[in-house]
Design a protein around this motif. Structure first.
Motif, PDB file in Angstrom:
ATOM      1  N   HIS A   1      -6.443  47.619 -22.481  1.00 24.23           N
ATOM      2  CA  HIS A   1      -7.354  46.911 -21.576  1.00 24.23           C
ATOM      3  C   HIS A   1      -8.701  46.660 -22.247  1.00 24.23           C
ATOM      4  N   GLY A   2      -9.213  47.667 -22.933  1.00 23.78           N
ATOM      5  CA  GLY A   2     -10.498  47.517 -23.617  1.00 23.78           C
ATOM      6  C   GLY A   2     -10.433  46.429 -24.679  1.00 23.78           C
ATOM      7  N   LEU A   3      -9.344  46.442 -25.443  1.00 30.46           N
ATOM      8  CA  LEU A   3      -9.196  45.440 -26.501  1.00 30.46           C
ATOM      9  C   LEU A   3      -9.093  44.029 -25.916  1.00 30.46           C
ATOM     10  N   TYR A   4      -8.277  43.898 -24.874  1.00 34.29           N
ATOM     11  CA  TYR A   4      -8.068  42.546 -24.336  1.00 34.29           C
ATOM     12  C   TYR A   4      -9.294  42.069 -23.568  1.00 34.29           C
TER      13      TYR A   4
ATOM     14  N   ALA B   1      -1.670  50.841 -28.302  1.00 31.26           N
ATOM     15  CA  ALA B   1      -2.910  50.705 -27.537  1.00 31.26           C
ATOM     16  C   ALA B   1      -2.880  51.542 -26.266  1.00 31.26           C
ATOM     17  N   VAL B   2      -2.438  52.788 -26.411  1.00 35.72           N
ATOM     18  CA  VAL B   2      -2.330  53.681 -25.266  1.00 35.72           C
ATOM     19  C   VAL B   2      -3.128  54.951 -25.538  1.00 35.72           C
ATOM     20  N   ALA B   3      -3.414  55.677 -24.479  1.00 38.62           N
ATOM     21  CA  ALA B   3      -4.126  56.953 -24.605  1.00 38.62           C
ATOM     22  C   ALA B   3      -3.387  57.963 -23.756  1.00 38.62           C
ATOM     23  N   ASN B   4      -3.225  59.157 -24.276  1.00 35.37           N
ATOM     24  CA  ASN B   4      -2.669  60.234 -23.449  1.00 35.37           C
ATOM     25  C   ASN B   4      -3.310  61.548 -23.851  1.00 35.37           C
ATOM     26  N   ALA B   5      -3.150  62.524 -22.995  1.00 34.19           N
ATOM     27  CA  ALA B   5      -3.901  63.774 -23.160  1.00 34.19           C
ATOM     28  C   ALA B   5      -3.640  64.433 -24.506  1.00 34.19           C
ATOM     29  N   GLY B   6      -2.383  64.571 -24.890  1.00 34.35           N
ATOM     30  CA  GLY B   6      -2.096  65.259 -26.135  1.00 34.35           C
ATOM     31  C   GLY B   6      -2.265  64.396 -27.369  1.00 34.35           C
ATOM     32  N   GLY B   7      -2.444  63.091 -27.167  1.00 31.88           N
ATOM     33  CA  GLY B   7      -2.558  62.196 -28.305  1.00 31.88           C
ATOM     34  C   GLY B   7      -1.257  62.067 -29.073  1.00 31.88           C
ATOM     35  N   THR B   8      -0.143  62.189 -28.343  1.00 34.79           N
ATOM     36  CA  THR B   8       1.168  62.189 -28.990  1.00 34.79           C
ATOM     37  C   THR B   8       1.811  60.801 -28.939  1.00 34.79           C
ATOM     38  N   LEU B   9       2.805  60.621 -29.806  1.00 32.13           N
ATOM     39  CA  LEU B   9       3.550  59.363 -29.857  1.00 32.13           C
ATOM     40  C   LEU B   9       4.938  59.617 -29.263  1.00 32.13           C
TER      41      LEU B   9
ATOM     42  N   LEU C   1      -1.000  42.504 -31.946  1.00 30.59           N
ATOM     43  CA  LEU C   1      -0.038  42.554 -30.839  1.00 30.59           C
ATOM     44  C   LEU C   1      -0.222  43.923 -30.181  1.00 30.59           C
ATOM     45  N   LEU C   2      -0.561  43.929 -28.901  1.00 34.48           N
ATOM     46  CA  LEU C   2      -0.852  45.180 -28.190  1.00 34.48           C
ATOM     47  C   LEU C   2       0.441  45.831 -27.734  1.00 34.48           C
ATOM     48  N   PHE C   3       0.711  47.036 -28.213  1.00 38.37           N
ATOM     49  CA  PHE C   3       1.924  47.744 -27.814  1.00 38.37           C
ATOM     50  C   PHE C   3       1.581  48.748 -26.722  1.00 38.37           C
ATOM     51  N   LEU C   4       2.214  48.565 -25.549  1.00 34.62           N
ATOM     52  CA  LEU C   4       1.927  49.426 -24.394  1.00 34.62           C
ATOM     53  C   LEU C   4       3.037  50.444 -24.147  1.00 34.62           C
ATOM     54  N   GLY C   5       4.122  50.366 -24.928  1.00 33.88           N
ATOM     55  CA  GLY C   5       5.237  51.277 -24.695  1.00 33.88           C
ATOM     56  C   GLY C   5       5.734  51.145 -23.272  1.00 33.88           C
ATOM     57  N   ASP C   6       6.088  52.293 -22.696  1.00 35.75           N
ATOM     58  CA  ASP C   6       6.533  52.276 -21.294  1.00 35.75           C
ATOM     59  C   ASP C   6       5.606  53.163 -20.464  1.00 35.75           C
ATOM     60  N   VAL C   7       4.294  53.096 -20.733  1.00 30.05           N
ATOM     61  CA  VAL C   7       3.354  53.946 -19.991  1.00 30.05           C
ATOM     62  C   VAL C   7       3.418  53.609 -18.507  1.00 30.05           C
ATOM     63  N   ARG C   8       3.139  54.634 -17.693  1.00 31.23           N
ATOM     64  CA  ARG C   8       3.355  54.494 -16.258  1.00 31.23           C
ATOM     65  C   ARG C   8       2.330  53.644 -15.536  1.00 31.23           C
ATOM     66  N   ASP C   9       1.042  53.790 -15.959  1.00 36.88           N
ATOM     67  CA  ASP C   9      -0.002  53.139 -15.161  1.00 36.88           C
ATOM     68  C   ASP C   9      -1.057  52.482 -16.047  1.00 36.88           C
ATOM     69  N   GLN C  10      -1.965  51.786 -15.393  1.00 39.73           N
ATOM     70  CA  GLN C  10      -2.992  51.040 -16.109  1.00 39.73           C
ATOM     71  C   GLN C  10      -3.889  51.961 -16.939  1.00 39.73           C
ATOM     72  N   LEU C  11      -4.223  53.144 -16.378  1.00 45.73           N
ATOM     73  CA  LEU C  11      -5.146  54.038 -17.073  1.00 45.73           C
ATOM     74  C   LEU C  11      -4.602  54.456 -18.435  1.00 45.73           C
ATOM     75  N   ALA C  12      -3.285  54.654 -18.509  1.00 44.84           N
ATOM     76  CA  ALA C  12      -2.677  55.082 -19.773  1.00 44.84           C
ATOM     77  C   ALA C  12      -2.744  53.984 -20.836  1.00 44.84           C
ATOM     78  N   ALA C  13      -3.023  52.750 -20.398  1.00 44.38           N
ATOM     79  CA  ALA C  13      -3.134  51.631 -21.344  1.00 44.38           C
ATOM     80  C   ALA C  13      -4.585  51.211 -21.528  1.00 44.38           C
ATOM     81  N   LYS C  14      -5.510  52.162 -21.377  1.00 45.11           N
ATOM     82  CA  LYS C  14      -6.930  51.765 -21.361  1.00 45.11           C
ATOM     83  C   LYS C  14      -7.405  51.224 -22.698  1.00 45.11           C
ATOM     84  N   VAL C  15      -6.776  51.655 -23.785  1.00 46.31           N
ATOM     85  CA  VAL C  15      -7.137  51.084 -25.088  1.00 46.31           C
ATOM     86  C   VAL C  15      -6.783  49.595 -25.111  1.00 46.31           C
TER      87      VAL C  15
END
Lengths: 341, 341
Positions: free
Chosen positions: B24-27, B68-76, B8-22
């Motif tokens: 997108h890659g998986l799907y 399944a998100v990516a961000n600069a600091g790698g934080t949760l 199950l891909l968890f996207l949180g509440d990221v703002r844009d598509q780029l932040a969910a690139k993991v």
């Protein structure tokens, strides 16, 4: 990673001279940092430093007991723990370049906590690094590179530091391995850094300096070594050297610990220049340092003569004959004049 | 690092598509491994997978919630913790490729302990590696290399795996970065390995295989990138590739995050062959993969035609036009015939 000096060299009860090579390196290069050696019964190594117990060493000003041995597993012999604990109780810091961390030995950790002394695990950086940036830093830099591991890169760098200083040039050895860190009292073991931060660690080890200042940076591994080449390339890019010296052992056929053949000096020069240009477009080879230990004197002289002719560069054995021609070439190539120190 | 599927891909509440690139890659690459996506209110990304809550996902067989998100600091984001804890309580494993470790978030660690589910931190290897040996391993290997970071090395490797399989060739993508590990369900992020063990980790990632089997190994960084070249060279030596593909982005002038210019495709071919010969004397370039995203179609076609002519190799854009000519060349070069799958 500053280590309080001077040192008492602890050799434990290692069987032979090779097992005490950290102690030999320290006493050879920094005799004034070593008040003496502490050996346990049965020890087969001897640096030539005065044999002292902890109270006698402290009376001579010792501030750190250095576990100055090397072994394959990087382990600490449990039989040595009581001596280390006694040194802590007397107030000495402890430094070690072994893989095992001093703090992971409960008796040592407890004694250090109680007495408030420092435990310095040289192999493990006590800080994190940024990723490398590749930006140009002021100051001159020379890197020793090699056709293989264990061909004299550290010795050559230390010999160059000494001869440049003798010639009146401001020069500092920059350590990138555990023995080098102990010899210089600073630096970092870059083989223990997380892969993404190799070049960043080297940028920290060799920071911006005066334009006329030379950092003489200790090389690691070989661009052609299948085990450690990543460390070598990250080091090359982080060091951004103006000049490099190729270190070589001419009787070796395969690289240490693997089946791959030793590359030629020419291959190392080509690859180092090709990749080194990324962070220093003016990078150039300034000489060859050959470990001729396994050749007799006539063969050594002949090998050096042929190597110099083949590459149109000075070729020296720093241990046997010193670095004189190499230093002269470097000074001339970079428009420096030898000044009285 | 086996991760229980499906996800199950968890996207949180990221703002844009780029932040969910993991995600997108998986799907994109593994739609059959993804039962759906879980998005919090305000989420600006959408993979197109069905929106499911945890019970609905479990009803469809989900076994792991992937952050399944990516961000600069790698934080949760702390706001996501309740959702992750609820997924744990329902019995899902959790996987994450962020820098921060899941177990370092106390609520998550406690819930996982209580419920007995696995927390998989993809970025951090759950094992130690030996140093690389460089010994020849059976099986064929292809490595994607690059003129820079983020030029399509992972995408190209996954596209080649797919097209080779479609042609009836036994091929497996081998992940060397966190997103690749999530896409393939195995591998290791070699940028997080201790420097001395880079090539050893790659030898583990791509072990001995059947002589006709192809490992398609995901490249990292660039031999010419001042920050990450050490990772790249250790990867090259550990991979011992028979073949490599150079990935390139033609509009970029300086490498990502640094001031160094992007090297030419020819420079990358030369350096990769020179150094790759250490562990595979027969290494050769089999093609060029260009990310033409910033060129219009006519310019893209023209660029690929010129690159192919300049290097006498197939040049493709795997995203825009597929890898067809590259796969045909590889099959012909290695004497393979395309079989019906």
């Amino acid at each position: 990673m500053d280590i309080a000096k001077p040192y008492l060299l602890f050799l434990g009860d290692v069987r032979d001279q090779l097992a005490a090579k950290v102690a030999h390196g320290l006493y050879h290069w920094r005799p004034d940092w070593c008040v003496g050696q502490l050996r346990l019964p049965g020890c087969g190594a001897d640096t030539g430093a005065p044999d002292l117990d902890v109270p006698a060493a402290m009376a001579r000003g010792a501030r750190t007991l250095v576990v100055a041995v090397a072994n394959a597993g990087g382990t600490l012999d449990p039989a040595w723990t009581p001596t280390i604990v006694a040194a802590i109780e007397a107030g000495l810091d402890i430094a070690s370049g072994l893989h095992v961390r001093l703090r992971d030995v409960p008796e040592i950790a407890a004694a250090a906590e109680r007495r408030g002394v420092r435990l310095v695990d040289v192999r493990h950086a006590d800080r994190t690094f940024a990723t490398g940036k590749g930006d140009v830093r002021p100051g001159r830099r020379l890197l020793t590179v090699g056709t293989d591991c264990s061909v004299g890169k550290k010795y050559t760098a230390l010999a160059l530091e000494k001869e440049l200083r003798d010639a009146g040039v401001a020069a500092d050895f920059r350590a990138t391995g555990q023995t080098g860190v102990l010899v210089s009292g600073r630096g970092a073991a870059i083989d223990a850094v997380v892969a993404d931060f190799i070049s960043g660690a080297v940028e920290w080890i060799s920071p911006a300096a005066d334009p006329d200042h030379w950092d003489i940076i200790e090389g690691q591994g070989s661009l052609f070594h299948p085990s450690f080449s990543g460390v070598t390339l990250g080091l090359l890019h982080g060091a951004q050297p103006d000049a490099f010296v190729v270190c070589h052992e001419p009787t070796r056929r395969t690289m240490r610990g693997v089946q791959a053949p030793v590359p030629s000096i020419a291959e190392v020069i080509t690859a180092t220049e090709l990749l080194g240009r990324v962070t220093n477009p003016a990078i150039r080879c300034v000489g060859i340092a050959v470990n001729t230990e396994r050749l007799d004197e006539a063969a050594a002289v002949s090998y050096l003569r042929r190597a110099a002719a083949a590459h149109a560069l000075p070729a020296v054995d720093p241990v046997r004959f010193g670095c004189g021609p190499l230093v002269e070439h470097l000074l001339a190539d970079f428009g420096l004049s030898a000044r009285a120190a």
